[in-house]
Design a protein around this motif. Structure first.
Motif, mmCIF file in Angstrom:
data_model
loop_
_atom_site.group_PDB
_atom_site.id
_atom_site.type_symbol
_atom_site.label_atom_id
_atom_site.label_comp_id
_atom_site.label_asym_id
_atom_site.label_seq_id
_atom_site.Cartn_x
_atom_site.Cartn_y
_atom_site.Cartn_z
ATOM 1 N N VAL A 184 0.834 -1.097 -0.105
ATOM 2 C CA VAL A 184 -0.009 -0.125 0.005
ATOM 3 C C VAL A 184 0.881 1.203 -0.011
ATOM 4 N N GLN A 185 0.521 2.362 -0.795
ATOM 5 C CA GLN A 185 1.282 3.385 -0.903
ATOM 6 C C GLN A 185 0.272 4.739 -0.911
ATOM 7 N N LEU A 186 0.579 5.559 -0.183
ATOM 8 C CA LEU A 186 -0.321 6.785 -0.432
ATOM 9 C C LEU A 186 0.667 7.928 -0.576
ATOM 10 N N VAL A 187 0.525 8.442 -1.920
ATOM 11 C CA VAL A 187 1.431 9.729 -2.403
ATOM 12 C C VAL A 187 0.556 10.935 -2.524
ATOM 13 N N GLU A 188 1.235 11.665 -1.500
ATOM 14 C CA GLU A 188 0.774 12.953 -1.388
ATOM 15 C C GLU A 188 1.577 14.176 -2.322
ATOM 16 N N LEU A 241 -4.315 26.318 -1.994
ATOM 17 C CA LEU A 241 -3.412 25.162 -2.220
ATOM 18 C C LEU A 241 -4.488 24.076 -2.551
ATOM 19 N N ARG A 242 -4.233 23.215 -3.275
ATOM 20 C CA ARG A 242 -4.922 21.984 -3.169
ATOM 21 C C ARG A 242 -3.796 20.668 -3.058
ATOM 22 N N LEU A 243 -4.070 19.863 -2.251
ATOM 23 C CA LEU A 243 -3.602 18.906 -1.853
ATOM 24 C C LEU A 243 -4.258 17.600 -2.326
ATOM 25 N N SER A 244 -3.460 16.669 -2.768
ATOM 26 C CA SER A 244 -3.904 15.370 -3.405
ATOM 27 C C SER A 244 -2.991 14.232 -2.836
ATOM 28 N N CYS A 245 -3.698 13.112 -2.631
ATOM 29 C CA CYS A 245 -3.207 11.976 -2.100
ATOM 30 C C CYS A 245 -3.918 10.680 -2.921
ATOM 31 N N ALA A 246 -2.898 10.023 -3.548
ATOM 32 C CA ALA A 246 -3.376 8.901 -4.342
ATOM 33 C C ALA A 246 -3.040 7.572 -3.721
#
Length: 114
Positions: free
Chosen positions: A2-6, A18-23
Motif C-alpha cells: 500500500v502506498q499513499l502518495v501526497e 493550495l490543493r492537496l492530493s493523495c493517491a
C-alpha cells in the motif's frame, strides 16, 4: 504494497490557495474513510477534514467554509482544496485512509506566510 502518495504542498501567502492530493495504491479492499490531518510544530495531530464512503464530510471548526475535501473513486484519490489560507494553517498535512486497515501518508508541508 500500500502506498499513499501526497502532493500539492508548498509555500503560499496568506489569503492564497493550495490543493492537496493523495493517491492510494495497492489497497485491495473497499475504502471506507479518507481524511486529512495536520500537525503543527509542538502541537498534536488533528483532524482537518474527513469523508466517508457515504459521501458525508466533517471539518475542523477552524477550516469550515475555507477547506473542501473530495475524492475521485476511480483514482482512489482524495483532495483537499484549501482557500483563504492563514498563517495558523501552517503544518505538515497527512493523508489518512481506512480500508481493512488504516494507512497514513508521509506528509506534505504547507507553509502560509503573513
Amino acid at each position: 504494497q500500500v502506498q499513499l502518495v501526497e502532493s500539492g504542498g508548498g509555500l503560499v501567502q496568506a489569503g492564497g490557495s493550495l490543493r492537496l492530493s493523495c493517491a492510494a495504491s495497492g489497497i485491495t479492499f473497499s475504502i471506507n474513510f479518507m481524511a486529512w490531518y495536520r500537525q503543527a510544530p509542538g502541537k498534536q495531530r488533528e483532524l482537518v477534514a474527513g469523508l466517508n464512503s457515504g459521501g458525508n464530510t466533517n471539518y475542523a471548526d477552524s477550516v469550515k467554509g475555507r477547506f473542501t475535501i473530495s475524492r475521485d473513486n476511480a483514482k482512489n484519490t482524495v483532495y483537499l482544496q484549501m482557500n483563504s489560507l492563514k498563517p495558523e494553517d501552517t503544518a505538515v498535512y497527512y493523508c489518512y485512509v481506512v480500508s481493512r486497515y488504516p494507512y497514513w501518508g508521509q506528509g506534505t508541508q504547507v507553509t502560509v506566510s503573513s
